[in-house]
Design an enzyme around this catalytic site. Structure first.
Site, PDB file in Angstrom:
ATOM      1  CE  LYS A  31      -2.044   0.803   3.912  1.00 24.59           C
ATOM      2  NZ  LYS A  31      -2.411   1.535   5.019  1.00 24.59           N
ATOM      3  NE  ARG A 144      11.685  -7.252   4.697  1.00 26.73           N
ATOM      4  CZ  ARG A 144      11.747  -6.390   3.979  1.00 26.73           C
ATOM      5  NH1 ARG A 144      11.039  -6.147   2.874  1.00 26.73           N
ATOM      6  NH2 ARG A 144      12.453  -5.002   4.252  1.00 26.73           N
TER       7      ARG A 144
END
Ligand SMILES: [Zn+2]
Length: 234
Positions: A31, A144
């Site tokens: 976002k 990650r």
């Protein structure tokens, strides 16, 4: 130099974009990247509640004093006060052609207040959801890895380094993983998000104003869809 007709064309385009964009998405959905691109390319400022309250902490206005008094008393800032903060901030000239809201509304009560504000400002509201399945968000976070030397980001599932566990450019340094990005912690974050956001999604869904964008793609592909929705131009 722009010709007058160009300016008129630009202006009419901009006026069609006088929109309040309510950008929604789970933690890790991307976002923030979309908000930044909208700001850079359409000039829509990103109005975040965090930034507004940080600014109010130092501002010398009656509203700022009111917010500080509430906070000093250890009370929660009411919806009514928050919407007045949003109102004051979005009356500035940078919001003239619309703006992106980040972190507001959080509840359907706030969403209803935003409707009123939009009416007063002559703006329309577009809710955009950057939609990413939760299992993918989990893989994005648990997979990650980053290089402590150059900051390069890898992902063991989606973007593995050439040699497991080390940066392509710094093979002597092991990649690191954020302690917060365990599957358990991510599930808690996503469950909290789901519980908090569901009523708001239903609210915008009911008025057919939610636009879902497939957030599993690369940021530019997502942005192309987001921009179409925001500008109404196909
Ligand atoms: Zn590196």
């Amino acid at each position: 130099m722009l010709e007058t007709t160009d300016i008129q064309h630009l202006t009419s385009n901009i006026f069609r974009m006088a929109k309040i964009v309510v950008l929604m998405g789970a933690p890790g959905a991307g976002k923030g990247t979309q908000a930044r691109l909208l700001q850079e390319r359409l000039g829509l400022p990103q109005i975040s509640t965090g930034d507004m309250f940080r600014e109010l902490a130092k501002a010398e206005t009656p509203l700022a004093a009111e917010v500080r008094a509430v906070q000093a008393a250890g009370k929660l800032v009411s919806d009514d006060l928050v919407i007045r903060v949003v109102h004051e901030r979005t009356e500035r000239s940078d919001c003239e052609h619309g703006y992106i809201l980040d972190g507001f509304p959080r509840t359907t009560a706030q969403a209803a207040m935003l409707e009123e504000l939009a009416g007063d400002q002559g703006n329309t509201i577009q809710a955009v959801l950057v939609d990413v399945p939760f299992d993918m968000l989990e893989m994005r976070a648990t997979g990650r890895r980053s290089c402590p030397v150059c900051g390069e980001i890898y992902n063991v599932y989606f973007k593995p380094p050439k040699v497991e566990g080390v940066c392509d450019l710094h093979p002597g340094t092991p990649l690191t993983h954020r302690a917060d990005d365990t599957a358990e912690k991510i599930r808690v974050r996503l469950t909290t998000y789901e519980e908090q956001t569901r009523p708001l999604l239903d609210y915008y869904e009911a008025s057919h104003r939610i636009h879902r964008v497939d957030g599993t793609r690369d940021p530019e592909a997502i942005y192309a869809d987001v921009e179409k929705m925001v500008t109404g131009v196909e």
